[in-house]
Motif scaffolding. Structure first.
Motif, PDB file in Angstrom:
ATOM      1  N   SER A  30      18.439  43.214  10.044  1.00 39.57           N
ATOM      2  CA  SER A  30      17.426  42.580   9.215  1.00 39.57           C
ATOM      3  C   SER A  30      16.089  42.628   9.973  1.00 39.57           C
ATOM      4  CB  SER A  30      17.847  41.143   8.925  1.00 39.57           C
ATOM      5  OG  SER A  30      16.770  40.462   8.328  1.00 39.57           O
ATOM      6  N   SER A  86      12.488  42.109  11.246  1.00 43.31           N
ATOM      7  CA  SER A  86      11.460  41.053  11.394  1.00 43.31           C
ATOM      8  C   SER A  86      11.965  39.612  11.378  1.00 43.31           C
ATOM      9  CB  SER A  86      10.352  41.176  10.326  1.00 43.31           C
ATOM     10  OG  SER A  86       9.569  42.318  10.569  1.00 43.31           O
ATOM     11  N   ALA A 131      14.041  37.857  13.394  1.00 39.25           N
ATOM     12  CA  ALA A 131      14.378  37.089  14.604  1.00 39.25           C
ATOM     13  C   ALA A 131      13.117  36.957  15.459  1.00 39.25           C
ATOM     14  CB  ALA A 131      15.529  37.739  15.358  1.00 39.25           C
ATOM     15  N   ASP A 132      12.890  37.897  16.355  1.00 41.84           N
ATOM     16  CA  ASP A 132      11.715  37.782  17.226  1.00 41.84           C
ATOM     17  C   ASP A 132      10.407  37.717  16.412  1.00 41.84           C
ATOM     18  OD1 ASP A 132      10.620  37.607  19.834  1.00 41.84           O
ATOM     19  OD2 ASP A 132       9.972  39.689  19.687  1.00 41.84           O
ATOM     20  N   PHE A 133      10.340  38.425  15.319  1.00 41.76           N
ATOM     21  CA  PHE A 133       9.104  38.458  14.510  1.00 41.76           C
ATOM     22  C   PHE A 133       8.996  37.285  13.517  1.00 41.76           C
ATOM     23  CE2 PHE A 133       7.710  43.254  14.833  1.00 41.76           C
ATOM     24  CZ  PHE A 133       7.339  43.033  16.151  1.00 41.76           C
ATOM     25  N   ASP A 183      24.567  42.108  11.508  1.00 44.78           N
ATOM     26  CA  ASP A 183      24.050  41.091  12.434  1.00 44.78           C
ATOM     27  C   ASP A 183      25.177  40.666  13.374  1.00 44.78           C
ATOM     28  OD1 ASP A 183      22.301  39.426  13.764  1.00 44.78           O
ATOM     29  OD2 ASP A 183      21.935  38.089  12.068  1.00 44.78           O
ATOM     30  N   ASP A 200      27.937  44.248  16.744  1.00 42.02           N
ATOM     31  CA  ASP A 200      26.828  44.850  17.497  1.00 42.02           C
ATOM     32  C   ASP A 200      26.568  46.233  16.902  1.00 42.02           C
ATOM     33  OD1 ASP A 200      25.272  46.218  19.346  1.00 42.02           O
ATOM     34  OD2 ASP A 200      26.281  45.349  21.078  1.00 42.02           O
ATOM     35  N   ILE A 201      25.362  46.488  16.495  1.00 37.80           N
ATOM     36  CA  ILE A 201      25.038  47.758  15.820  1.00 37.80           C
ATOM     37  C   ILE A 201      25.254  48.967  16.738  1.00 37.80           C
ATOM     38  CG2 ILE A 201      22.547  47.931  16.332  1.00 37.80           C
ATOM     39  CD1 ILE A 201      22.199  48.490  13.245  1.00 37.80           C
ATOM     40  N   ASN A 214       9.308  47.959  18.221  1.00 32.38           N
ATOM     41  CA  ASN A 214       7.956  47.451  18.496  1.00 32.38           C
ATOM     42  C   ASN A 214       6.966  48.596  18.262  1.00 32.38           C
ATOM     43  OD1 ASN A 214       7.788  48.969  21.102  1.00 32.38           O
ATOM     44  ND2 ASN A 214       9.437  47.545  21.639  1.00 32.38           N
ATOM     45  N   GLY A 224      12.250  44.490  25.521  1.00 26.55           N
ATOM     46  CA  GLY A 224      11.672  43.524  24.593  1.00 26.55           C
ATOM     47  C   GLY A 224      12.705  42.628  23.935  1.00 26.55           C
ATOM     48  N   GLY A 260      16.336  41.632  21.664  1.00 27.80           N
ATOM     49  CA  GLY A 260      16.814  41.914  20.306  1.00 27.80           C
ATOM     50  C   GLY A 260      17.522  43.254  20.182  1.00 27.80           C
ATOM     51  N   VAL A 261      17.512  43.750  18.956  1.00 29.61           N
ATOM     52  CA  VAL A 261      18.252  44.966  18.664  1.00 29.61           C
ATOM     53  C   VAL A 261      17.581  46.189  19.305  1.00 29.61           C
ATOM     54  CG1 VAL A 261      17.151  45.476  16.432  1.00 29.61           C
ATOM     55  CG2 VAL A 261      19.563  46.013  16.777  1.00 29.61           C
TER      56      VAL A 261
HETATM   57  N1  AR6 Z   1      23.349  44.358  16.732  1.00 34.47           N
HETATM   58  C1  AR6 Z   1      23.103  43.946  15.462  1.00 34.47           C
HETATM   59  N2  AR6 Z   1      22.095  43.107  15.140  1.00 34.47           N
HETATM   60  C2  AR6 Z   1      21.334  42.644  16.148  1.00 34.47           C
HETATM   61  C3  AR6 Z   1      21.538  43.022  17.504  1.00 34.47           C
HETATM   62  C4  AR6 Z   1      22.608  43.922  17.767  1.00 34.47           C
HETATM   63  N3  AR6 Z   1      22.867  44.362  18.996  1.00 34.47           N
HETATM   64  N4  AR6 Z   1      20.598  42.391  18.259  1.00 34.47           N
HETATM   65  C5  AR6 Z   1      19.853  41.652  17.419  1.00 34.47           C
HETATM   66  N5  AR6 Z   1      20.285  41.788  16.149  1.00 34.47           N
HETATM   67  P1  AR6 Z   1      15.021  41.394  16.379  1.00 34.47           P
HETATM   68  P2  AR6 Z   1      12.499  41.650  14.881  1.00 34.47           P
HETATM   69  C6  AR6 Z   1      19.731  41.224  14.903  1.00 34.47           C
HETATM   70  O1  AR6 Z   1      14.522  40.201  17.096  1.00 34.47           O
HETATM   71  O2  AR6 Z   1      12.583  40.248  14.402  1.00 34.47           O
HETATM   72  C7  AR6 Z   1      12.005  43.214  19.847  1.00 34.47           C
HETATM   73  O3  AR6 Z   1      11.644  42.618  21.035  1.00 34.47           O
HETATM   74  C8  AR6 Z   1      19.054  39.876  14.986  1.00 34.47           C
HETATM   75  O4  AR6 Z   1      20.011  38.817  14.962  1.00 34.47           O
HETATM   76  O5  AR6 Z   1      15.726  42.423  17.188  1.00 34.47           O
HETATM   77  O6  AR6 Z   1      12.142  42.730  13.904  1.00 34.47           O
HETATM   78  C9  AR6 Z   1      11.188  44.455  19.520  1.00 34.47           C
HETATM   79  O7  AR6 Z   1      10.757  45.124  20.686  1.00 34.47           O
HETATM   80  C10 AR6 Z   1      18.192  39.917  13.737  1.00 34.47           C
HETATM   81  O8  AR6 Z   1      18.984  39.599  12.593  1.00 34.47           O
HETATM   82  O9  AR6 Z   1      13.848  42.181  15.584  1.00 34.47           O
HETATM   83  C11 AR6 Z   1      10.043  43.918  18.706  1.00 34.47           C
HETATM   84  O10 AR6 Z   1       8.948  43.575  19.519  1.00 34.47           O
HETATM   85  C12 AR6 Z   1      17.765  41.383  13.638  1.00 34.47           C
HETATM   86  O11 AR6 Z   1      18.678  42.085  14.503  1.00 34.47           O
HETATM   87  C13 AR6 Z   1      10.598  42.675  18.050  1.00 34.47           C
HETATM   88  O12 AR6 Z   1      11.756  42.291  18.810  1.00 34.47           O
HETATM   89  C14 AR6 Z   1      16.330  41.673  14.089  1.00 34.47           C
HETATM   90  O13 AR6 Z   1      16.021  40.896  15.218  1.00 34.47           O
HETATM   91  C15 AR6 Z   1      11.045  42.906  16.632  1.00 34.47           C
HETATM   92  O14 AR6 Z   1      11.442  41.680  16.076  1.00 34.47           O
END
Ligand code: AR6
Length: 231
Positions: free
Chosen positions: A42, A44, A46-48, A79, A110-111, A130, A137, A139-140
């Protein structure tokens, strides 16, 4: 590309890799074929820090639109945990919309380990990237770059230097990459979604009119790139 129009294509027009023993209902939609399956996180949310209700509406709309245009392809929203709020929201909204659950479903895992740990083959995976397309950074993004090894970083650099919000880039993953060898992933599509986190670049400061447009554009670009890759 914002507002990209995807022409409807039939399953028969897409290349076959030939798989034995499919169930009849699967054969009709080609759902057991990992070579036409996109797994995506999904973007944006989590971190975003993008609002989950709004994001889940956009995911379900985008998926419904895409599946109505194309046969023989499958989408999986992934997720990490069974308690994922975004997975629950999307699952119930997709069910209310009567989206075919053989062609779109949610998956906990885990993807970067879908085949080895989840027995789910997805030849294409999306990354919530990013703007610099850099590893790390959290997250995924960190998980995918780490699992793919240096091959992904090098192949990404060849394709693009940066991304603007609402766009994506498809990168072929060399067969030397552990992610290719272990999980059968042939392509990673980096997607940059809208950012609502003031600690990150290009923060939209709570402007959801702009943010929703950018998130829709991000999924449209992702699905468009997925189709280019599997054709
Ligand atoms: N497998 C499946 N889903 C995951 C995994 C994984 N290994 N890790 C996280 N998720 P995010 P964003 C889910 O924060 O909000 C980074 O630092 C997570 O639970 O990864 O788009 C980049 O460098 C959530 O549902 O992405 C960017 O700067 C989804 O993946 C920034 O974060 C997205 O979470 C992007 O933020």
């Amino acid at each position: 590309a914002r507002g990209t129009q995807i022409p409807k294509r039939r399953w028969e027009e897409l290349p076959h890799s030939g798989s034995q023993g499919r169930k009849q209902d699967e054969e009709e939609v080609g759902t057991d074929d990992g070579s036409r399956t996109l797994a995506f996180p999904s973007i944006s949310t989590a971190d975003f820090q993008f609002d989950h209700e709004k994001a889940s509406d956009i995911i379900v709309d985008s998926v419904a639109d895409f599946l109505a245009r194309y046969d023989g392809v499958r989408l999986v929203l992934v997720d990490l945990t069974p308690s994922s709020n975004i997975l629950s929201l999307v699952k119930s909204k997709a069910s209310m919309r009567k989206i075919d659950s053989r062609r779109f479903f949610t998956f906990v895992g885990d993807i970067t380990r879908l085949l080895s740990r989840g027995s789910l083959h997805c030849s294409v995976i999306a990354n919530a990237a990013n703007w610099r397309l850099k590893p790390g950074g959290g997250g995924v993004n960190a998980a995918i770059f780490s699992a793919a090894g240096g091959a992904l970083e090098a192949a990404t650099k060849e394709q693009a230097g940066t991304l603007v919000p609402g766009s994506s880039v498809a990168v072929h993953l060399p067969s030397s990459s552990p992610l290719h060898q272990r999980e059968g992933v042939t392509h990673v599509i980096h997607v940059l979604g809208p950012n609502m986190n003031p600690q990150r670049p290009n923060c939209l400061g709570g402007d959801y009119e702009e943010g929703c447009g950018v998130l829709r554009a991000a999924y449209s670009s992702l699905f468009c790139n997925f189709i280019s890759v599997v054709q």
